[in-house]
Design an enzyme around this catalytic site. Sequence first.
Site, PDB file in Angstrom:
ATOM      1  N   ARG A  47      43.939  48.211  10.106  1.00 62.18           N
ATOM      2  CA  ARG A  47      43.130  49.128   9.570  1.00 62.18           C
ATOM      3  C   ARG A  47      42.753  48.531   8.066  1.00 62.18           C
ATOM      4  NH1 ARG A  47      45.567  52.582   6.541  1.00 62.18           N
ATOM      5  NH2 ARG A  47      47.049  53.293   7.925  1.00 62.18           N
ATOM      6  N   TYR A  99      18.159  61.536   8.596  1.00 60.31           N
ATOM      7  CA  TYR A  99      18.690  61.498  10.025  1.00 60.31           C
ATOM      8  C   TYR A  99      19.708  62.741  10.262  1.00 60.31           C
ATOM      9  CZ  TYR A  99      21.812  60.054  13.845  1.00 60.31           C
ATOM     10  OH  TYR A  99      22.350  60.118  15.118  1.00 60.31           O
ATOM     11  N   ASP A 171      19.451  54.011   3.594  1.00 59.04           N
ATOM     12  CA  ASP A 171      19.800  53.771   5.002  1.00 59.04           C
ATOM     13  C   ASP A 171      18.798  52.925   5.489  1.00 59.04           C
ATOM     14  OD1 ASP A 171      19.848  54.097   7.866  1.00 59.04           O
ATOM     15  OD2 ASP A 171      20.622  56.193   7.798  1.00 59.04           O
ATOM     16  N   LYS A 196      22.072  50.694  16.225  1.00 57.64           N
ATOM     17  CA  LYS A 196      20.616  50.456  16.514  1.00 57.64           C
ATOM     18  C   LYS A 196      20.350  48.920  16.725  1.00 57.64           C
ATOM     19  CE  LYS A 196      21.302  55.024  16.312  1.00 57.64           C
ATOM     20  NZ  LYS A 196      20.850  55.628  15.033  1.00 57.64           N
TER      21      LYS A 196
END
Length: 379
Positions: A47, A99, A171, A196
């Site tokens: 992690r 978004y 973004d 994407k």
Amino acid sequence: MNKKTQLIHGGKTTDPYTGAVTTPIYQTSTYEQDAIGDLRQGYEYSRSGNPTRTALEGLIADLEHGQHGFAFGSGMAAISAVIMLLDEGDHLLINSDVYGGTYRALTKVFTRYGIKVDFIDTTQIDSVESYIKPETKMLYIETPSNPLLRVTDIKKTAEIAKKHNLISVVDNTFMTPYFQNPLTFDIDIVLHSATKYIGGHSDVVAGLVATNNADLAERIGFIQNSTGGVLGPQDSYLLIRGIKTLGLRMDQVQRNTLAIVEMLQSHEAVQAVFHPSIESHLNHDIHQSQASGHTGVVAFEVADIETAKKVIKESKLFTLAESLGAVESLVSVPALMTHASIPKDVREKEGIADGLIRLSVGIEDTEDLVADLKQALEK
Ligand SMILES: *Cc1c(COP(=O)(O)O)cnc(C)c1O
């Protein structure tokens, strides 16, 4: 380095331990210590750090002209980690057509922790300062935005943020680091849904963040490790692999998109086309000055919802699906899909007509895509 070279040679994706040219997938959760706290290569627990993820994080930092990179389990995990920089009572400004997932996280999750938000029209950049309050701490934009490809001035966003001591965030999902680099305009934080274009093959969900600011980097790293939304080694590897062809893919996406935009603009069944490449598109000049190319997301309007449904049914190459940015071309109807939860009158006020069709243009042959869409419109 020019961009296509950087996509191959950026970061350090040759394995430092074995010389393997391709970054290995370090599928491990923990690491042997030579003595208590004596870590061989600084890795303790995956992690906190994993060599495959480290390679990807260095690569996204390089591609965005940043010093620090972070990889998350989704675009929303990346966005959430950035919002977590704010404290209870802080206020942020964000573009109103943000978004949908970001809108939902802000209004349904972060407001419960006392973070306040105003959704504003950032395309009118000169009006943004009038919304700043004493408790405003962050200015967040997407450019171009979804689904109408509205463009916001990145340089002015950074200037306003600097003047008022706000953290500026872009973004950059729709543009990718290949076509637009917000950090070079003095933006503090750039982030991506790597699901994407960066992944590009409809097979990974991931998010990336890059910054030049050492203080913000330390805080984001702390949040990443503390709240734990990290990207696993398999998916980190897939993104490194996807990035190698990002330039080739974006060049073909752009070529296809420009041809489709041209066809749509002259087609009698099409009432409006939305894409930053069009000269009459709002802030077209600003887009040209801040980006070196064009996204494959394009929206256009046909008469009504029935016509939109028919066009989609008749198309053979555009797959009906949400998401964007993959090798295969996709089509959606925002009013029935991504924006269905927004009331019709609010939707229409935002300019999202029932007959609006959104394409995510892929890398297929240009002529095939244009011909397919044309025959679908003609039926
Ligand atoms: C998809 C998307 C997100 C969310 O990313 P996920 O990987 O789906 O969590 C954020 N911003 C934009 C612009 C997107 O298209």
